[in-house]
Design an enzyme around this catalytic site. Structure first.
Site, PDB file in Angstrom:
ATOM      1  N   CYS A 182       0.802  -1.223   0.000  1.00 51.97           N
ATOM      2  CA  CYS A 182       0.000   0.000   0.000  1.00 51.97           C
ATOM      3  C   CYS A 182       0.834   1.271   0.000  1.00 51.97           C
ATOM      4  O   CYS A 182       0.277   2.375  -0.068  1.00 51.97           O
ATOM      5  CB  CYS A 182      -0.954  -0.009   1.196  1.00 51.97           C
ATOM      6  N   ASP A 199     -15.533   6.054   2.532  1.00 53.57           N
ATOM      7  CA  ASP A 199     -15.674   4.681   3.018  1.00 53.57           C
ATOM      8  C   ASP A 199     -14.783   3.724   2.245  1.00 53.57           C
ATOM      9  O   ASP A 199     -14.157   4.083   1.244  1.00 53.57           O
ATOM     10  CB  ASP A 199     -17.133   4.249   2.933  1.00 53.57           C
ATOM     11  N   ASP A 200     -14.748   2.467   2.719  1.00 53.19           N
ATOM     12  CA  ASP A 200     -13.786   1.490   2.214  1.00 53.19           C
ATOM     13  C   ASP A 200     -14.263   0.720   0.991  1.00 53.19           C
ATOM     14  O   ASP A 200     -13.459   0.070   0.322  1.00 53.19           O
ATOM     15  CB  ASP A 200     -13.433   0.500   3.342  1.00 53.19           C
ATOM     16  N   ASP A 208      -8.518  -4.001  -5.066  1.00 52.58           N
ATOM     17  CA  ASP A 208      -7.224  -3.538  -4.573  1.00 52.58           C
ATOM     18  C   ASP A 208      -6.128  -4.383  -5.201  1.00 52.58           C
ATOM     19  O   ASP A 208      -6.260  -5.608  -5.285  1.00 52.58           O
ATOM     20  CB  ASP A 208      -7.159  -3.656  -3.047  1.00 52.58           C
ATOM     21  N   ASP A 230     -11.634  -4.875   2.786  1.00 53.98           N
ATOM     22  CA  ASP A 230     -12.641  -3.823   2.628  1.00 53.98           C
ATOM     23  C   ASP A 230     -14.063  -4.345   2.835  1.00 53.98           C
ATOM     24  O   ASP A 230     -14.931  -3.619   3.320  1.00 53.98           O
ATOM     25  CB  ASP A 230     -12.530  -3.180   1.246  1.00 53.98           C
ATOM     26  N   GLY A 261     -10.965 -13.520 -13.601  1.00 51.53           N
ATOM     27  CA  GLY A 261      -9.988 -12.451 -13.462  1.00 51.53           C
ATOM     28  C   GLY A 261      -9.579 -11.873 -14.797  1.00 51.53           C
ATOM     29  O   GLY A 261     -10.155 -12.186 -15.847  1.00 51.53           O
TER      30      GLY A 261
END
Length: 342
Positions: free
Chosen positions: A13, A46-47, A64, A87, A134
């Site tokens: 991060c 918010d997440d 993420d 999250d 994906g």
């Protein structure tokens, strides 16, 4: 010889865009017509996004991904997945499905990619979710993460800015993984530090979130790239100020030493620049603790604002589940400064 991936300049991060830059860009995006079923969108801090689909079900959506911060591919996959899944838990939701997000160099050994994705898949399974697909692109550097979908009852969503005066703040994981990973990148992490950091980053926030459902939680967020103080600032509203007890903050092994030895990140400085003017540090707070509080976390813990009368029982249950949770402060009625650190 074990296969390794190459560290990136800003792994985990720490690779996030700074909050000031991000806010500037988001402010210019068109809002479009308001949809009453979009309960939480990007116009809040918010997440995850939350969209109501029936009276008793709302969809929670998040994604993420980031470059590696450890050299073991499988471990990196676990960390990236745990971080993305978090999250959903921060919103009080349950994980349902996940999609892989992959950026990978064409000339790199595909066995490395396989191990990364295996680590991610194992965490999705541990979360009780289903890996449903994906997308991948060729890139110069490795990046991996997930797009995750979960569900939550529309009346039981955890927002991050609905805390109340007298709420107790409980943090479920240690701080300092950014400092430790940065020191480890150049082979200077203290003994036991990277092991403690990896153990924390690979731990899902599932147990903490599930335990919380039995208590009166007024607000919640997960502590990630914008640091403890950055995410705490997003929890504040016009009615509350946060009082933080620095002695109670759980810290990764060796993180304070890493700060003292200046294994600092550019992301931490961005966090300090963004939120520093909202924080009043007591004169006895050492520089190393300030840096831990501004340190960008990867797959960090949940930060709960819980009703004061239930805080001890909630903390007891978290500790009984093996989590290094701690009461780290409380909300009080609004004062001159949004956050005080004592």
């Amino acid at each position: 010889m074990p296969q390794e991936i190459v560290f990136c300049k800003g792994g985990g991060c720490t690779a996030k865009l700074g909050p000031d830059l991000l806010s500037h860009v988001l402010a210019k995006l068109p809002r479009g017509e308001k949809d009453s079923n979009l309960l939480i969108g990007y116009d809040s801090c918010d997440d995850a996004a939350v969209y109501k689909i029936s009276d008793d079900t709302a969809v929670v959506q998040t994604l993420d991904f980031f470059p590696p911060m450890v050299d073991d591919p499988y471990t990196f996959g676990q960390i990236a997945a745990a971080n993305a899944l978090s999250d959903i838990y921060a919103m009080g939701g349950t994980v349902k499905t996940a999609l892989n997000i992959v950026c990978f160099p064409e000339k790199m050994d595909l066995n490395i990619l396989g191990k990364i994705m295996q680590g991610g898949a194992d965490k999705v399974i541990e979360a009780g979710g289903t890996l449903a697909g994906g997308h991948s692109i060729a890139d110069s550097d490795v990046k991996y993460g997930l797009s995750v979908m979960g569900t939550v009852h529309p009346e039981h969503i955890y927002s991050n800015n609905t805390g109340q005066p007298s709420d107790v703040l409980i943090l479920t994981k240690k701080l300092g993984v950014g400092l430790v990973c940065n020191a480890n990148r150049v082979g200077e992490a203290p003994l036991g530090a990277i092991e403690d950091a990896v153990s924390s980053m690979t731990t899902l926030n599932k147990a903490a979130s599930e335990i919380s459902h039995a208590f009166d939680i007024h607000a919640c967020t997960d502590v990630t790239g914008f640091s403890f103080l950055g995410h705490l600032s997003e929890m504040l509203n016009d009615d509350i100020t946060a009082l933080i007890d620095s002695i109670s903050i759980p810290v990764i092994t060796g993180a304070l030493r890493c700060a003292d030895e200046f294994f600092l990140t550019a992301a931490a400085q961005r966090n300090r620049n963004h939120v520093g003017d909202k924080v009043c540090f007591a004169k006895n707070i050492p520089f190393s603790m300030e840096e831990v509080l501004f340190d960008p976390q990867t797959s960090g813990g949940l930060l709960f604002a819980v009703k004061a009368s239930e805080a001890d029982a909630f903390l007891h249950e978290l500790k009984a589940a093996g989590l290094p949770a701690a009461k780290v402060g409380r909300f009080v009625k609004r004062r001159d400064v949004p956050i005080y650190v004592n």
